[in-house]
Design a protein around this motif. Sequence first.
Motif, mmCIF file in Angstrom:
data_model
loop_
_atom_site.group_PDB
_atom_site.id
_atom_site.type_symbol
_atom_site.label_atom_id
_atom_site.label_comp_id
_atom_site.label_asym_id
_atom_site.label_seq_id
_atom_site.Cartn_x
_atom_site.Cartn_y
_atom_site.Cartn_z
ATOM 1 N N GLU A 197 16.722 20.339 53.540
ATOM 2 C CA GLU A 197 16.831 18.874 53.533
ATOM 3 C C GLU A 197 18.282 18.450 53.646
ATOM 4 O O GLU A 197 19.176 19.135 53.163
ATOM 5 C CB GLU A 197 16.236 18.319 52.235
ATOM 6 C CG GLU A 197 14.734 18.171 52.307
ATOM 7 C CD GLU A 197 14.112 18.166 50.930
ATOM 8 O OE1 GLU A 197 14.769 17.709 49.985
ATOM 9 O OE2 GLU A 197 12.975 18.642 50.814
ATOM 10 N N ASN A 224 10.368 11.397 47.418
ATOM 11 C CA ASN A 224 11.682 11.418 48.093
ATOM 12 C C ASN A 224 11.541 10.945 49.536
ATOM 13 O O ASN A 224 10.427 10.630 49.993
ATOM 14 C CB ASN A 224 12.349 12.795 47.985
ATOM 15 C CG ASN A 224 11.714 13.856 48.874
ATOM 16 O OD1 ASN A 224 10.644 13.653 49.451
ATOM 17 N ND2 ASN A 224 12.381 14.991 48.984
ATOM 18 N N ASP A 244 21.446 19.595 39.363
ATOM 19 C CA ASP A 244 20.450 18.614 39.822
ATOM 20 C C ASP A 244 19.059 18.838 39.224
ATOM 21 O O ASP A 244 18.395 17.899 38.830
ATOM 22 C CB ASP A 244 20.361 18.543 41.361
ATOM 23 C CG ASP A 244 19.572 17.313 41.796
ATOM 24 O OD1 ASP A 244 20.119 16.203 41.670
ATOM 25 O OD2 ASP A 244 18.406 17.444 42.214
ATOM 26 N N ARG A 245 18.601 20.101 39.199
ATOM 27 C CA ARG A 245 17.281 20.394 38.637
ATOM 28 C C ARG A 245 17.434 21.253 37.387
ATOM 29 O O ARG A 245 18.213 22.214 37.389
ATOM 30 C CB ARG A 245 16.437 21.171 39.643
ATOM 31 C CG ARG A 245 16.187 20.450 40.942
ATOM 32 C CD ARG A 245 15.424 21.372 41.870
ATOM 33 N NE ARG A 245 15.138 20.734 43.144
ATOM 34 C CZ ARG A 245 14.700 21.401 44.208
ATOM 35 N NH1 ARG A 245 14.500 22.701 44.121
ATOM 36 N NH2 ARG A 245 14.457 20.767 45.328
ATOM 37 N N ARG A 248 20.085 16.316 52.130
ATOM 38 C CA ARG A 248 20.916 16.137 50.934
ATOM 39 C C ARG A 248 21.584 17.432 50.493
ATOM 40 O O ARG A 248 22.727 17.441 50.071
ATOM 41 C CB ARG A 248 20.152 15.494 49.766
ATOM 42 C CG ARG A 248 19.251 16.412 48.985
ATOM 43 C CD ARG A 248 19.147 15.972 47.516
ATOM 44 N NE ARG A 248 20.312 16.393 46.738
ATOM 45 C CZ ARG A 248 20.429 16.255 45.449
ATOM 46 N NH1 ARG A 248 19.477 15.653 44.768
ATOM 47 N NH2 ARG A 248 21.485 16.684 44.787
ATOM 48 N N TRP A 249 20.864 18.546 50.625
ATOM 49 C CA TRP A 249 21.403 19.811 50.103
ATOM 50 C C TRP A 249 22.574 20.324 50.936
ATOM 51 O O TRP A 249 23.403 21.086 50.459
ATOM 52 C CB TRP A 249 20.290 20.860 49.974
ATOM 53 C CG TRP A 249 19.210 20.416 49.017
ATOM 54 C CD1 TRP A 249 17.909 20.121 49.313
ATOM 55 C CD2 TRP A 249 19.352 20.164 47.608
ATOM 56 N NE1 TRP A 249 17.232 19.720 48.188
ATOM 57 C CE2 TRP A 249 18.094 19.736 47.119
ATOM 58 C CE3 TRP A 249 20.416 20.262 46.703
ATOM 59 C CZ2 TRP A 249 17.859 19.406 45.784
ATOM 60 C CZ3 TRP A 249 20.186 19.935 45.355
ATOM 61 C CH2 TRP A 249 18.925 19.514 44.915
ATOM 62 N N ASP A 302 16.819 9.474 48.036
ATOM 63 C CA ASP A 302 17.862 10.379 48.568
ATOM 64 C C ASP A 302 18.808 9.681 49.533
ATOM 65 O O ASP A 302 19.850 10.228 49.856
ATOM 66 C CB ASP A 302 17.319 11.617 49.323
ATOM 67 C CG ASP A 302 16.836 12.710 48.392
ATOM 68 O OD1 ASP A 302 17.298 12.727 47.227
ATOM 69 O OD2 ASP A 302 16.007 13.531 48.817
ATOM 70 N N ASP A 315 9.093 21.777 40.486
ATOM 71 C CA ASP A 315 10.432 21.213 40.277
ATOM 72 C C ASP A 315 10.374 20.218 39.107
ATOM 73 O O ASP A 315 9.624 19.227 39.173
ATOM 74 C CB ASP A 315 10.868 20.516 41.586
ATOM 75 C CG ASP A 315 12.209 19.806 41.490
ATOM 76 O OD1 ASP A 315 12.781 19.720 40.373
ATOM 77 O OD2 ASP A 315 12.681 19.317 42.532
HETATM 78 C C1 BGC Z 1 15.980 16.364 44.145
HETATM 79 C C2 BGC Z 1 15.736 15.390 45.259
HETATM 80 C C3 BGC Z 1 15.232 16.135 46.488
HETATM 81 C C4 BGC Z 1 14.070 17.045 46.127
HETATM 82 C C5 BGC Z 1 13.630 17.901 47.276
HETATM 83 C C6 BGC Z 1 14.731 17.157 43.886
HETATM 84 O O1 BGC Z 1 14.904 18.042 42.844
HETATM 85 O O2 BGC Z 1 16.413 15.689 42.990
HETATM 86 O O3 BGC Z 1 16.914 14.694 45.545
HETATM 87 O O4 BGC Z 1 14.812 15.242 47.463
HETATM 88 O O5 BGC Z 1 14.416 17.874 45.061
HETATM 89 O O6 BGC Z 1 14.589 18.772 47.688
#
Ligand code: BGC
Length: 363
Positions: free
Chosen positions: A64, A246, A140-141, A66-67, A272, A185
């Motif tokens: 994705e 997302n 983040d997670r 964002r990553w 995102d 997640d």
């Molecule tokens: C993130 C999101 C992302 C999603 C999928 C989540 O843990 O916080 O920003 O869209 O993972 O990668």
Amino acid sequence: MGQILNKGRLFLLVLVLLLIASACEKEIVRTDKAERTIPLKTTENKVFANEKIKIGFSMDTLLEERWIKDRDLFKEAVEALGAEVEIMAANGDDALQISQAETMISQGIDLLILVPHNAESTATIVHKAHLAGIKVIAYDRLVKNADIDLYVSFDNEQVGEMQARAITKLVPKGNYVYIGGASTDNNAHLFKKGAFNVLQPLIDKGDITIVYDQWTKDWQPVNALANMKAALKANDNKIDAVIAANDATAGGVIQALMEQGLAGKVPVAGQDAELAAAQRIVEGTQSMTVYKPIKALTEKAAQLAVALAQGENVDENQKVNNGKIEVPSVLLSPIAVDQVNIDDTIIADGFHSRQDVYQKVKE
Ligand code: BGC
């Protein structure tokens, strides 16, 4: 007399232990001029030895948009602090993420920072890193049920609340679909919790009915598309609003709506601030997204990672329970974005250029 003997033995024992400890802490280095002793390369001593701190960054995926930003900006932030980073991405493969982390641990990184694909199974990585004396930050997670040293993220429950607040403002009554993220997640659960904090009172009042509610395996847009098709079919297209966890899943949802001629008619929320979502917002097929300033997250994470790796204490008073401990945490604030404030938020921040966002619409 016996006491004096005992004291003497104790003294000898302490002396022997001290000698062993000092032998362990030093290695002999031969130089041209003389023999000198330097401390063994522990992380703290790297600072004195002028060696770079090395951070390992274990990522779930780079699929994705964002990553990719996270990866690039984190690298930049770590290097700006004079440290270096090794990055590995597992593309959603739990076993691969574990073996990649093991590789980095065995290569002698000073700290591991981790975006878990699976909140539960990555606990084993934390355990292995700790056995090697390496601290671990969840990025983040959250990693569940592990002695994680620090958690750096956004307020993810607030993300869900923002989505639901925006959509209920547009559609105060009607049939709602909730397209969740990956159930593996932890964030997906927080986003949903946040959304339902806002939705539940309206459900209880009878204003809103949840007609479909499903997780999206591995956050894949194709799975969200299939779920949304099923939701439309099961409800004869009588759907008034959709909250997607997302932007990637919102993309799948909007494709399904498009196939039924409903795109732009049914409000959809995402998250995102991906470029495709920003474009859909200005075009009118997506109602809102939640912008999480990745640069701020990477800078905070890099600063804390380097500090922890140098053996400094980082005092974070926010705490998040991960099922095992209260994890010291830093949670940054997300920002709700729609057509009205898109210029003042993601464009003003340089997250996307104005030209890219408005590429497909005539102004
Ligand atoms: C993130 C999101 C992302 C999603 C999928 C989540 O843990 O916080 O920003 O869209 O993972 O990668």
